[in-house]
Write a protein that holds these residues in place. Structure first.
Motif, PDB file in Angstrom:
ATOM      1  N   ALA A 148       0.871  -1.182   0.000  1.00 29.42           N
ATOM      2  CA  ALA A 148       0.000   0.000   0.000  1.00 29.42           C
ATOM      3  C   ALA A 148       0.903   1.225   0.000  1.00 29.42           C
ATOM      4  N   GLY A 200       0.906   5.282   0.040  1.00 35.30           N
ATOM      5  CA  GLY A 200       0.225   6.556   0.173  1.00 35.30           C
ATOM      6  C   GLY A 200       0.923   7.609  -0.664  1.00 35.30           C
ATOM      7  N   ILE A 233      -4.247   6.441  -2.528  1.00 39.46           N
ATOM      8  CA  ILE A 233      -3.513   5.273  -2.042  1.00 39.46           C
ATOM      9  C   ILE A 233      -3.469   4.267  -3.181  1.00 39.46           C
ATOM     10  N   HIS A 236      -9.166  10.802   0.793  1.00 34.73           N
ATOM     11  CA  HIS A 236      -8.560  11.890   1.564  1.00 34.73           C
ATOM     12  C   HIS A 236      -8.513  13.174   0.730  1.00 34.73           C
ATOM     13  N   ILE A 239      -1.257  11.410   2.105  1.00 37.62           N
ATOM     14  CA  ILE A 239      -1.392  10.286   3.030  1.00 37.62           C
ATOM     15  C   ILE A 239      -0.203  10.287   3.989  1.00 37.62           C
ATOM     16  N   LEU A 283      -0.615   4.466   7.234  1.00 35.89           N
ATOM     17  CA  LEU A 283      -1.339   3.293   6.744  1.00 35.89           C
ATOM     18  C   LEU A 283      -1.125   2.147   7.730  1.00 35.89           C
ATOM     19  N   SER A 328      -6.234   4.267   6.902  1.00 38.51           N
ATOM     20  CA  SER A 328      -5.329   5.302   6.396  1.00 38.51           C
ATOM     21  C   SER A 328      -5.582   6.605   7.141  1.00 38.51           C
ATOM     22  N   SER A 329      -4.527   7.401   7.249  1.00 38.89           N
ATOM     23  CA  SER A 329      -4.644   8.736   7.836  1.00 38.89           C
ATOM     24  C   SER A 329      -3.948   9.722   6.915  1.00 38.89           C
ATOM     25  N   GLY A 330      -4.365  10.975   7.008  1.00 36.37           N
ATOM     26  CA  GLY A 330      -3.806  11.964   6.100  1.00 36.37           C
ATOM     27  C   GLY A 330      -3.519  13.282   6.775  1.00 36.37           C
TER      28      GLY A 330
END
Length: 1069
Positions: A838, A840, A846, A863, A867, A870, A881-883
């Motif tokens: 994966a 980002g 992603i 998002h 990114i 993950l 996932s975070s951004g």
């Protein structure tokens, strides 16, 4: 070859398989090249028959056909070479090296040299890349998994891995149709022609007497294969005779004799499918680690446990029946009885006179069987005298009386649920030699007669739309019944000819039985259903014991039997005992046992009127997760006035459940609360001075500064431990990676990372540096990222340019991919496949990238900004996932579709931006989200926040990084002002503060930690990377041994999880 000729080959393959011409089958498969038999290939690989493996492969591909084929042959020959080395057969190893492996030197001379150097080692495991090589069986299993992936990806095997779906004996059927057609063309057709050959066309001879009758409509003949045992299907012909429909209303007579499926009832993968194993699907390889072998808890029932059954959906909910007639519902995670029901008669008026007489004599009533319905909504209980009870289950603390049935004369020996015609029914058997079928309200639908001894057990099952019941009696007879009144369809003898229990594997494709003879001999066998014969007899029973042996199946792979005061396990495909356990003692001679649906928990009865729960690692995690979940339900909910949604958020904002009395509770203002509302005095919430350990001086902790011999140090932007725990890898701002390794010596006998020894700044002899491509990159704007493979062999990283895959032994770049724009901003290996990554991206997408085929399989959009994190959960089958948009998204791993998006809750006045990192707890359910303004714990199963902490008091600076300890009981958090906080992971209560003066040099103005990493096996060790390029390892003193104490007020909230050696997915910094 024409399409019809190709299909003819498949018909011949099916015929050969049915006739058991095994060698001919595989020879034709290879020579035709039409079907690659993965089951046969697997068997040969696991048996180490390498010549046959290559010979079979040669029918489908050659070594130099493509890169997949080359890799397949290389892996096979490398394994053969390693096995020779492992046996210390150097002569054989040299022969393999020269004759089999030399061909690969033209493609990768460096690799060939590395392989050759293994000859110089006493044990090739001294090579770091092979240090985790286990035993031969395990190594073959791992290699087989890789071969399957390569074969599936190889275009030469396309359309050759699946056998076409055919009706059984298709070639025979076509020949029969041809004979019928020939017979219809006869000038003088006979009603019963005698066909003796297929070599010439059939014709009926001219009769000497009167003209023969006109042609008949029946088939001339059928080519049948004689069998030594009658199959279940052989008895279904009696359904063709006229019969009266059942008089009992309620259950539809779906077993119509004219129904096509009823033309042959054969318990096999599919009534309409060929017995030739196709399509062939193989379960992932399992190991001993998948077995629940370790005792997790022991519970006291109060009387002898006679039966147990796990809820079909709630894996920690266990139903227990006892010798006193009591049934109990246990929630294992909290070690509590939720409901207990002592035996009593619900309605004496509905009891038969014999039962009433027994009750009047106060005859003891024991439970013989408890069972959950498949949907988990009902419980069935069978007793030693006459009765069954059906309870409705409507919640953890509620069992409602639903039906009481005076079912049999004498004991009710077994009970099970079934779904004939999609109507939930209860099937019972008893001492009166009968099998009966009831609906859940207690109305009888069928009574099956035919046994000549008490019926001991029943096993309802179905194939396609055909529902049937196997039954066993204490005279050793096995019978099978359809849901009609036509009698038994089969009559087999069970091994031992006494008490036998039958069970199907979870997927319903394999039938097993386990039983006891009158002499105390035990038997465990697998049945060939279509033949009515024993396919496999398992070995390993040692003693003759009086009593009934119990068994269960798990994961379509394992069998477990309670015998000789222990639990023995078998692989379904191997007749020898796989392993055994005495569950730390205390088991009766013949313990009863039951797996939960996932196979990660095993309930086992004990000799002291109780039971134990055995678990594997996944089972321990589920117990801890459920314990936390159960505790959360009991917590006082937060005052809703303290929390409100983020205005204008594009997605649903999170409401965090934070205790009013917790010292981690954010203030109303910080969490978007209404300042006009009365404020709660939280002075009492402040941590007490005695609760907090503070490290202020170098002498109060152990630390080691990692040396730098290359002069390449620059601020550390990403930091992680190797999975082995023996090294640390740092990625610098300039895209250069540095590796440190600890060596095993007298000072450090474990060879693991420690603050008590200084490691080596490691480089290969070539002097290469692991340097990312940064040509044309503005480093000030780049977002370096890094990920390490599970076996520490490869590291993948980027620093604004292409993603590079480095060999950790040589530091060479193996390949590059994903060139910008956009640049990569975060990397994560798929937990189950190192070939899936994966990635980002800076543009907020992603990419799910397959390295093997160099292809982006999916592109995820959800998002608004780049990114920044993950994390995978195999338990929940999701990617989180975070951004930089302060959003957290949840994605399905199966479909890559977004399930939900939530915004982290920002303090008042703060804009919802900034890097957010995510990392899963070891339970793979809770997730740590880190933002400069907060630590937040999410329940990923519910996709909601359950705990939050904001910088305050002595830790009021912005957070720079945070990570779970390896056992997820602590959270190490670094702050921009140089402070380090050690938090309790369950409560987010501060346990210890490490001041900058404790680990930074004097005059440290401007120095601060940017990243933190946790050791993968030592829960009290962590490392920090500083903005000047320094890396430090920090541990508590030997005298202390850990970071602070759990505050007494929070002790109840602390997880009981124990240290796990399993390495959590590391949070990148």
């Amino acid at each position: 070859m024409s399409s019809l000729s190709r299909e003819l080959v498949f018909l011949i393959l099916q015929f050969l398989e049915e006739e058991k011409f095994k060698e001919s089958v595989h020879r034709l498969e290879k020579e035709s090249g039409f079907f690659f038999n993965t089951k046969y290939f697997d068997e040969k690989v696991l048996a180490g028959e390498w010549d046959e493996v290559e010979k079979y492969l040669s029918g489908f591909t050659k070594l130099d056909d493509n890169r997949y084929s080359m890799k397949i042959f290389f892996e096979i020959r490398k394994q053969k070479y390693l096995e020779a080395l492992d046996k210390q057969d150097k002569a054989k190893a040299v022969e393999i090296l020269v004759q089999d492996l030399r061909v690969f030197s033209t493609f990768n001379e460096e690799l060939y040299k590395e392989i050759t150097q293994l000859l110089t080692l006493h044990n090739f495991r001294e090579n770091e890349q092979l240090s985790k090589y286990g035993d031969t069986k395990t190594a073959r299993t791992i290699m087989l998994g890789e071969l399957k992936k390569l074969i599936e990806a190889n275009p030469l095997f396309r359309d050759k891995l699946t056998f076409p779906t055919l009706r059984s004996s298709r070639l025979r059927t076509l020949i029969n149709q041809s004979l019928n057609w020939q017979h219809q063309l006869c000038k003088n057709p006979r009603p019963n022609p005698d066909i003796k050959t297929l070599f010439t066309d059939h014709t009926c001879a001219v009769p000497n007497g009167p003209l023969a009758p006109s042609p008949v409509n029946q088939p001339v003949t059928t080519l049948t294969k004689p069998t030594a045992f009658p199959s279940l299907g052989a008895h279904v012909s009696i359904l063709k005779r006229p019969r009266t429909p059942p008089a009992t209303p309620g259950v539809v007579d779906y077993q119509n004799p004219d129904h096509e499926l009823m033309k042959r009832l054969r318990p096999a993968p599919s009534v309409e499918e060929v017995t030739y194993p196709a399509p062939r699907q193989h379960a992932p390889a399992l190991s001993l680690e998948d077995l629940p072998l370790k005792a997790a808890l022991a519970l006291h029932q109060g009387s002898t446990v006679t039966s147990m059954d796990f809820h079909p959906m709630q894996n920690t909910l266990l139903l227990v029946g006892s010798a006193t007639g009591e049934i109990t519902l246990w929630e294992l995670a909290v070690r509590e009885k939720l409901v207990s029901k002592p035996f009593k008669i619900w309605d004496m008026a509905n009891c038969s006179p014999p039962l009433q007489a027994l009750i009047a004599k106060e005859t003891p009533m024991s439970v013989t069987r408890v069972a959950w319905s498949p949907d988990g909504n009902f419980i069935g209980v069978a007793y030693t005298k006459h009765l069954i009870h059906v309870y409705a289950f409507s919640g953890p603390n509620e069992l409602r009386q639903h039906a009481e049935v005076d079912a049999h004369t004498g004991a009710v020996n077994d009970l099970a649920f079934a779904n004939p015609n999609r109507q939930l029914c209860v099937v019972t058997c008893g001492d009166d030699q009968l099998i009966k079928v009831w609906d859940v309200s207690g109305r009888k639908h069928f009574t099956f007669e035919g046994h000549e001894a008490p019926v001991y057990s029943i096993c309802p099952h179905h194939k396609e739309n055909i529902q049937f019941i196997f039954s066993t009696a204490i005279d050793g007879k096995i019978k099978a019944w359809l849901y009609d009144n036509m009698g038994s369809r089969v009559d087999y003898d069970a091994p031992g000819k006494w008490c036998t229990t039958m069970l199907y594997s979870a997927d319903g494709t394999r039938l097993f039985s386990c039983g006891t003879s009158k002499d105390g001999d035990f038997s465990l066998v697998e049945w060939n259903e279509s033949e009515g014969s024993i396919k496999r007899t398992y070995l390993g029973f040692q003693k003759k014991l009086a009593g009934m042996v119990q068994f269960d199946t798990s994961k379509n792979h394992f069998l477990a039997v309670g015998e000789d005061a222990q639990i023995k396990f078998w692989d379904m495909d191997n007749i020898n005992v796989l392993t055994s356990t005495d569950a730390e003692g205390g088991l009766p001679a013949l313990p009863r046992l039951r797996f939960n649906r996932e196979g990660n928990l095993l309930a086992v009865t004990t000799a002291d009127n109780g039971f134990k729960i055995l678990a594997n690692q996944a089972g321990f995690r589920s117990l801890r997760a459920m314990e936390t979940s159960a505790f959360e339900k009991m917590r006082t909910p937060a005052d809703s006035s303290l929390i409100k949604a983020v205005p204008g958020a594009p997605v649903a904002s999170v409401s965090c459940k934070v205790e009013l009395g917790s010292p981690v509770r954010p203030s109303p203002m910080l969490n978007g609360g209404d300042p006009s509302k009365p404020r709660v005095d939280d002075s009492a919430d402040k941590p007490k001075p005695w609760q907090l350990a503070e490290i202020l001086d170098h002498a109060q902790c152990r630390q080691a500064t990692l040396p730098d011999t290359t002069g390449s140090s620059t601020k550390v932007v990403r930091l992680l431990y190797t999975n082995s725990g023996a090294g640390i890898l740092a990625l610098g701002f300039n895209g250069i990676q540095r590796l440190w390794k600890w060596v095993r010596n007298e000072q450090n006998p474990s060879g693991k990372a420690t603050a008590a020894a200084v490691p080596q700044h490691w480089q290969p002899n070539s002097g290469l540096l692991m340097t990312n491509d940064v040509s044309g990159v503005n480093l000030e704007e780049a977002n370096p990222c890094i990920a390490l493979s599970k076996n520490d062999s490869y590291v993948m990283s980027a620093a604004g340019g292409k993603v590079s895959l480095f060999n950790m032994m040589t530091f060479k770049v193996m390949t590059t991919f994903m060139p910008p724009p956009p640049p990569s901003s975060f990397l994560a290996f798929h937990p189950q496949d190192n070939n899936i990554i994966a990635i980002g991206m800076e543009d907020s997408t992603i990419h799910i990238y397959n390295v093997r085929v160099d292809e982006v399989k999916s592109k995820l959009k959800g998002h608004q900004k780049r990114i920044t994190g993950l994390a995978f959960s195999t338990t929940l089958n999701i990617l989180v996932s975070s951004g930089a948009d302060a959003q957290i998204c949840f994605w399905s791993i199966d479909t890559w579709e977004k399930r939900k998006s939530v915004a982290i809750q920002m303090p008042a006045g703060k804009v919802a931006i900034g890097d957010t990192r995510v990392q899963f707890h070891v339970d793979q359910i809770r997730i740590l989200a880190v933002h400069e303004t907060q630590l937040a714990i999410f329940d990923a199963s519910k996709m909601e926040c359950i705990r939050q902490w904001n910088p305050q008091d002595s830790l009021s600076s912005h957070i720079s990084s945070a990570v779970y300890a390896c056992n997820s009981q602590l959270i190490y958090t670094t702050f921009r002002d140089g402070n380090i906080g050690v938090f309790d992971a369950d409560t987010l209560g501060l346990r210890c503060r490490i001041s900058p003066s404790a680990y930074l040099p004097q005059g440290n103005q401007g120095l601060s930690p940017l990243v933190v990493a946790a050791h993968p096996q030592e829960p009290n060790q962590f490392a920090v990377g500083l903005n000047d390029g320094t890396v430090k390892v920090i541990e508590p003193t030997e005298a202390e041994g850990k970071w602070g104490m759990v505050p007494p007020s929070e002790a109840i909230n602390t997880s009981t999880s124990t240290t796990s050696n399993q390495t959590p997915e590391q949070l990148q910094r």
